[in-house]
Write a protein that holds these residues in place. Structure first.
Motif, PDB file in Angstrom:
ATOM      1  N   MET A  48    -124.714 -25.296 -39.520  1.00 32.31           N
ATOM      2  CA  MET A  48    -125.169 -24.692 -40.754  1.00 32.31           C
ATOM      3  C   MET A  48    -126.073 -25.689 -41.485  1.00 32.31           C
ATOM      4  O   MET A  48    -125.661 -26.815 -41.750  1.00 32.31           O
ATOM      5  CB  MET A  48    -123.950 -24.342 -41.609  1.00 32.31           C
ATOM      6  CG  MET A  48    -124.254 -23.927 -43.003  1.00 32.31           C
ATOM      7  SD  MET A  48    -122.730 -23.416 -43.791  1.00 32.31           S
ATOM      8  CE  MET A  48    -123.058 -23.930 -45.423  1.00 32.31           C
ATOM      9  N   ILE A  49    -127.271 -25.273 -41.782  1.00 32.34           N
ATOM     10  CA  ILE A  49    -128.211 -26.105 -42.523  1.00 32.34           C
ATOM     11  C   ILE A  49    -128.152 -25.684 -43.987  1.00 32.34           C
ATOM     12  O   ILE A  49    -128.388 -24.522 -44.313  1.00 32.34           O
ATOM     13  CB  ILE A  49    -129.638 -25.968 -41.971  1.00 32.34           C
ATOM     14  CG1 ILE A  49    -129.662 -26.387 -40.500  1.00 32.34           C
ATOM     15  CG2 ILE A  49    -130.614 -26.798 -42.802  1.00 32.34           C
ATOM     16  CD1 ILE A  49    -130.971 -26.117 -39.789  1.00 32.34           C
ATOM     17  N   CYS A  50    -127.810 -26.618 -44.846  1.00 30.51           N
ATOM     18  CA  CYS A  50    -127.648 -26.336 -46.275  1.00 30.51           C
ATOM     19  C   CYS A  50    -128.941 -26.621 -47.022  1.00 30.51           C
ATOM     20  O   CYS A  50    -129.622 -27.609 -46.747  1.00 30.51           O
ATOM     21  CB  CYS A  50    -126.510 -27.179 -46.840  1.00 30.51           C
ATOM     22  SG  CYS A  50    -124.933 -26.871 -46.030  1.00 30.51           S
ATOM     23  N   ASP A  51    -129.255 -25.768 -47.979  1.00 28.94           N
ATOM     24  CA  ASP A  51    -130.492 -25.887 -48.746  1.00 28.94           C
ATOM     25  C   ASP A  51    -130.354 -26.695 -50.025  1.00 28.94           C
ATOM     26  O   ASP A  51    -131.353 -26.992 -50.672  1.00 28.94           O
ATOM     27  CB  ASP A  51    -131.029 -24.500 -49.088  1.00 28.94           C
ATOM     28  CG  ASP A  51    -131.488 -23.742 -47.850  1.00 28.94           C
ATOM     29  OD1 ASP A  51    -132.005 -24.381 -46.913  1.00 28.94           O
ATOM     30  OD2 ASP A  51    -131.308 -22.512 -47.817  1.00 28.94           O
ATOM     31  N   SER A  52    -129.115 -27.016 -50.407  1.00 29.56           N
ATOM     32  CA  SER A  52    -128.921 -27.749 -51.654  1.00 29.56           C
ATOM     33  C   SER A  52    -127.669 -28.610 -51.557  1.00 29.56           C
ATOM     34  O   SER A  52    -126.817 -28.401 -50.692  1.00 29.56           O
ATOM     35  CB  SER A  52    -128.772 -26.776 -52.824  1.00 29.56           C
ATOM     36  OG  SER A  52    -127.550 -26.072 -52.713  1.00 29.56           O
ATOM     37  N   VAL A  53    -127.553 -29.554 -52.481  1.00 29.40           N
ATOM     38  CA  VAL A  53    -126.371 -30.404 -52.550  1.00 29.40           C
ATOM     39  C   VAL A  53    -125.142 -29.539 -52.816  1.00 29.40           C
ATOM     40  O   VAL A  53    -124.096 -29.725 -52.190  1.00 29.40           O
ATOM     41  CB  VAL A  53    -126.535 -31.482 -53.644  1.00 29.40           C
ATOM     42  CG1 VAL A  53    -125.241 -32.232 -53.869  1.00 29.40           C
ATOM     43  CG2 VAL A  53    -127.651 -32.444 -53.282  1.00 29.40           C
ATOM     44  N   GLY A  54    -125.262 -28.576 -53.714  1.00 33.48           N
ATOM     45  CA  GLY A  54    -124.129 -27.699 -54.026  1.00 33.48           C
ATOM     46  C   GLY A  54    -123.663 -26.906 -52.819  1.00 33.48           C
ATOM     47  O   GLY A  54    -122.458 -26.800 -52.563  1.00 33.48           O
ATOM     48  N   GLU A  55    -124.600 -26.362 -52.077  1.00 35.66           N
ATOM     49  CA  GLU A  55    -124.246 -25.600 -50.877  1.00 35.66           C
ATOM     50  C   GLU A  55    -123.582 -26.511 -49.845  1.00 35.66           C
ATOM     51  O   GLU A  55    -122.594 -26.134 -49.200  1.00 35.66           O
ATOM     52  CB  GLU A  55    -125.494 -24.947 -50.276  1.00 35.66           C
ATOM     53  CG  GLU A  55    -125.203 -24.091 -49.064  1.00 35.66           C
ATOM     54  CD  GLU A  55    -126.458 -23.488 -48.446  1.00 35.66           C
ATOM     55  OE1 GLU A  55    -126.328 -22.892 -47.365  1.00 35.66           O
ATOM     56  OE2 GLU A  55    -127.559 -23.618 -49.022  1.00 35.66           O
ATOM     57  N   PHE A  56    -124.101 -27.719 -49.697  1.00 35.47           N
ATOM     58  CA  PHE A  56    -123.529 -28.673 -48.753  1.00 35.47           C
ATOM     59  C   PHE A  56    -122.095 -29.014 -49.146  1.00 35.47           C
ATOM     60  O   PHE A  56    -121.179 -28.944 -48.319  1.00 35.47           O
ATOM     61  CB  PHE A  56    -124.400 -29.932 -48.714  1.00 35.47           C
ATOM     62  CG  PHE A  56    -123.950 -30.987 -47.749  1.00 35.47           C
ATOM     63  CD1 PHE A  56    -123.963 -30.762 -46.381  1.00 35.47           C
ATOM     64  CD2 PHE A  56    -123.547 -32.236 -48.201  1.00 35.47           C
ATOM     65  CE1 PHE A  56    -123.568 -31.747 -45.478  1.00 35.47           C
ATOM     66  CE2 PHE A  56    -123.160 -33.225 -47.315  1.00 35.47           C
ATOM     67  CZ  PHE A  56    -123.169 -32.984 -45.953  1.00 35.47           C
ATOM     68  N   LEU A  57    -121.899 -29.348 -50.411  1.00 33.65           N
ATOM     69  CA  LEU A  57    -120.556 -29.718 -50.854  1.00 33.65           C
ATOM     70  C   LEU A  57    -119.567 -28.565 -50.754  1.00 33.65           C
ATOM     71  O   LEU A  57    -118.396 -28.777 -50.439  1.00 33.65           O
ATOM     72  CB  LEU A  57    -120.596 -30.265 -52.278  1.00 33.65           C
ATOM     73  CG  LEU A  57    -121.072 -31.700 -52.367  1.00 33.65           C
ATOM     74  CD1 LEU A  57    -121.269 -32.106 -53.813  1.00 33.65           C
ATOM     75  CD2 LEU A  57    -120.119 -32.633 -51.663  1.00 33.65           C
ATOM     76  N   SER A  58    -120.027 -27.359 -51.003  1.00 34.19           N
ATOM     77  CA  SER A  58    -119.106 -26.215 -50.901  1.00 34.19           C
ATOM     78  C   SER A  58    -118.701 -25.959 -49.448  1.00 34.19           C
ATOM     79  O   SER A  58    -117.661 -25.359 -49.196  1.00 34.19           O
ATOM     80  CB  SER A  58    -119.709 -24.956 -51.525  1.00 34.19           C
ATOM     81  OG  SER A  58    -120.808 -24.508 -50.761  1.00 34.19           O
ATOM     82  N   ALA A  59    -119.493 -26.449 -48.501  1.00 30.86           N
ATOM     83  CA  ALA A  59    -119.169 -26.285 -47.082  1.00 30.86           C
ATOM     84  C   ALA A  59    -118.254 -27.398 -46.570  1.00 30.86           C
ATOM     85  O   ALA A  59    -117.748 -27.306 -45.451  1.00 30.86           O
ATOM     86  CB  ALA A  59    -120.456 -26.251 -46.262  1.00 30.86           C
ATOM     87  N   LEU A  60    -118.040 -28.440 -47.372  1.00 35.18           N
ATOM     88  CA  LEU A  60    -117.236 -29.586 -46.938  1.00 35.18           C
ATOM     89  C   LEU A  60    -115.785 -29.459 -47.372  1.00 35.18           C
ATOM     90  O   LEU A  60    -115.513 -29.104 -48.516  1.00 35.18           O
ATOM     91  CB  LEU A  60    -117.801 -30.876 -47.542  1.00 35.18           C
ATOM     92  CG  LEU A  60    -119.208 -31.288 -47.161  1.00 35.18           C
ATOM     93  CD1 LEU A  60    -119.609 -32.530 -47.952  1.00 35.18           C
ATOM     94  CD2 LEU A  60    -119.328 -31.532 -45.673  1.00 35.18           C
ATOM     95  N   PRO A  61    -114.850 -29.807 -46.485  1.00 28.47           N
ATOM     96  CA  PRO A  61    -113.457 -29.912 -46.917  1.00 28.47           C
ATOM     97  C   PRO A  61    -113.301 -31.172 -47.764  1.00 28.47           C
ATOM     98  O   PRO A  61    -114.101 -32.109 -47.641  1.00 28.47           O
ATOM     99  CB  PRO A  61    -112.682 -30.027 -45.599  1.00 28.47           C
ATOM    100  CG  PRO A  61    -113.658 -30.595 -44.640  1.00 28.47           C
ATOM    101  CD  PRO A  61    -115.017 -30.097 -45.065  1.00 28.47           C
ATOM    102  N   PRO A  62    -112.284 -31.220 -48.620  1.00 31.85           N
ATOM    103  CA  PRO A  62    -112.107 -32.408 -49.458  1.00 31.85           C
ATOM    104  C   PRO A  62    -111.622 -33.611 -48.647  1.00 31.85           C
ATOM    105  O   PRO A  62    -111.042 -33.462 -47.567  1.00 31.85           O
ATOM    106  CB  PRO A  62    -111.052 -31.965 -50.470  1.00 31.85           C
ATOM    107  CG  PRO A  62    -110.315 -30.855 -49.795  1.00 31.85           C
ATOM    108  CD  PRO A  62    -111.307 -30.181 -48.894  1.00 31.85           C
ATOM    109  N   ALA A  63    -111.888 -34.783 -49.169  1.00 34.31           N
ATOM    110  CA  ALA A  63    -111.344 -36.042 -48.668  1.00 34.31           C
ATOM    111  C   ALA A  63    -111.627 -36.305 -47.192  1.00 34.31           C
ATOM    112  O   ALA A  63    -110.755 -36.755 -46.454  1.00 34.31           O
ATOM    113  CB  ALA A  63    -109.846 -36.120 -48.942  1.00 34.31           C
ATOM    114  N   ARG A  64    -112.864 -36.021 -46.785  1.00 27.23           N
ATOM    115  CA  ARG A  64    -113.301 -36.392 -45.430  1.00 27.23           C
ATOM    116  C   ARG A  64    -114.678 -37.014 -45.519  1.00 27.23           C
ATOM    117  O   ARG A  64    -115.512 -36.602 -46.325  1.00 27.23           O
ATOM    118  CB  ARG A  64    -113.316 -35.187 -44.499  1.00 27.23           C
ATOM    119  CG  ARG A  64    -111.906 -34.825 -44.069  1.00 27.23           C
ATOM    120  CD  ARG A  64    -111.765 -33.796 -43.000  1.00 27.23           C
ATOM    121  NE  ARG A  64    -112.714 -33.805 -41.931  1.00 27.23           N
ATOM    122  CZ  ARG A  64    -113.091 -32.684 -41.302  1.00 27.23           C
ATOM    123  NH1 ARG A  64    -112.613 -31.509 -41.667  1.00 27.23           N
ATOM    124  NH2 ARG A  64    -113.950 -32.747 -40.301  1.00 27.23           N
ATOM    125  N   ALA A  65    -114.902 -37.988 -44.691  1.00 29.02           N
ATOM    126  CA  ALA A  65    -116.166 -38.725 -44.683  1.00 29.02           C
ATOM    127  C   ALA A  65    -117.305 -37.868 -44.163  1.00 29.02           C
ATOM    128  O   ALA A  65    -117.094 -36.864 -43.476  1.00 29.02           O
ATOM    129  CB  ALA A  65    -116.013 -39.974 -43.813  1.00 29.02           C
TER     130      ALA A  65
END
Length: 158
Positions: free
Chosen positions: A1-18
């Motif tokens: 998945m290619i994210c277009d924004s920082v917000g979209e990227f962060l919403s795709a990430l689980p918490p507390a992982r590098a």
């Protein structure tokens, strides 16, 4: 998945992982990783490029070994902000990579990251030989740290 924004990227990430930062060059790929809290970027190593399949396998092995949640790919924009051949090559690499993994990927403007890395290495009195060995993953660290700082400064939850 290619994210277009920082917000979209962060919403795709689980918490507390590098996450990882990548500096894709024609001959090498610099790799840096964050801590699980996504505060600090640490240069990891440089991968000598061979062909896409081998390069992708090595990147995905790093992602699996370190349990990474996403990738930040440096986008080599021209100084005037336009995209040239290097950007096209980077976008093609990411497009092909996302066919092999579900990890979210975000582009990050990498203008001057190598210059900043070179300056830091010179300030640290690093030998020319050692600078050539580490410049790419130090630049990846600058790319990743810039993205981490933006994520934190925008106040977007992790």
């Amino acid at each position: 998945m290619i994210c277009d924004s920082v917000g979209e990227f962060l919403s795709a990430l689980p918490p507390a992982r590098a996450i990882a930062g990548l500096d894709l060059g024609t001959k090498t790929i610099g790799v840096a990783v964050s801590d699980p809290g996504r505060s600090i970027a640490t240069p990891l190593h440089t991968i000598r490029r061979r062909k896409f399949g081998v390069d992708a396998a090595r990147l995905l092995a790093v992602a699996e070994d370190r349990d990474l949640a996403g990738l930040v790919m440096g986008l080599p924009l021209n100084m005037d902000g336009t995209e040239g051949r290097r950007c096209q090559s980077t976008r093609a690499f990411v497009r092909d990579l996302t066919r092999l993994t579900a990890l979210p990927v975000m582009y990050w403007d990498e203008r001057l990251s190598t210059v900043a890395a070179e300056r830091a290495l010179l300030d640290a009195d690093t030998s020319r030989k050692r600078r050539s060995e580490v410049i790419d993953h130090v630049a990846a660290g600058y790319i990743l740290q810039g993205a981490l700082d933006r994520m934190r400064n925008q106040g977007i939850g992790r």
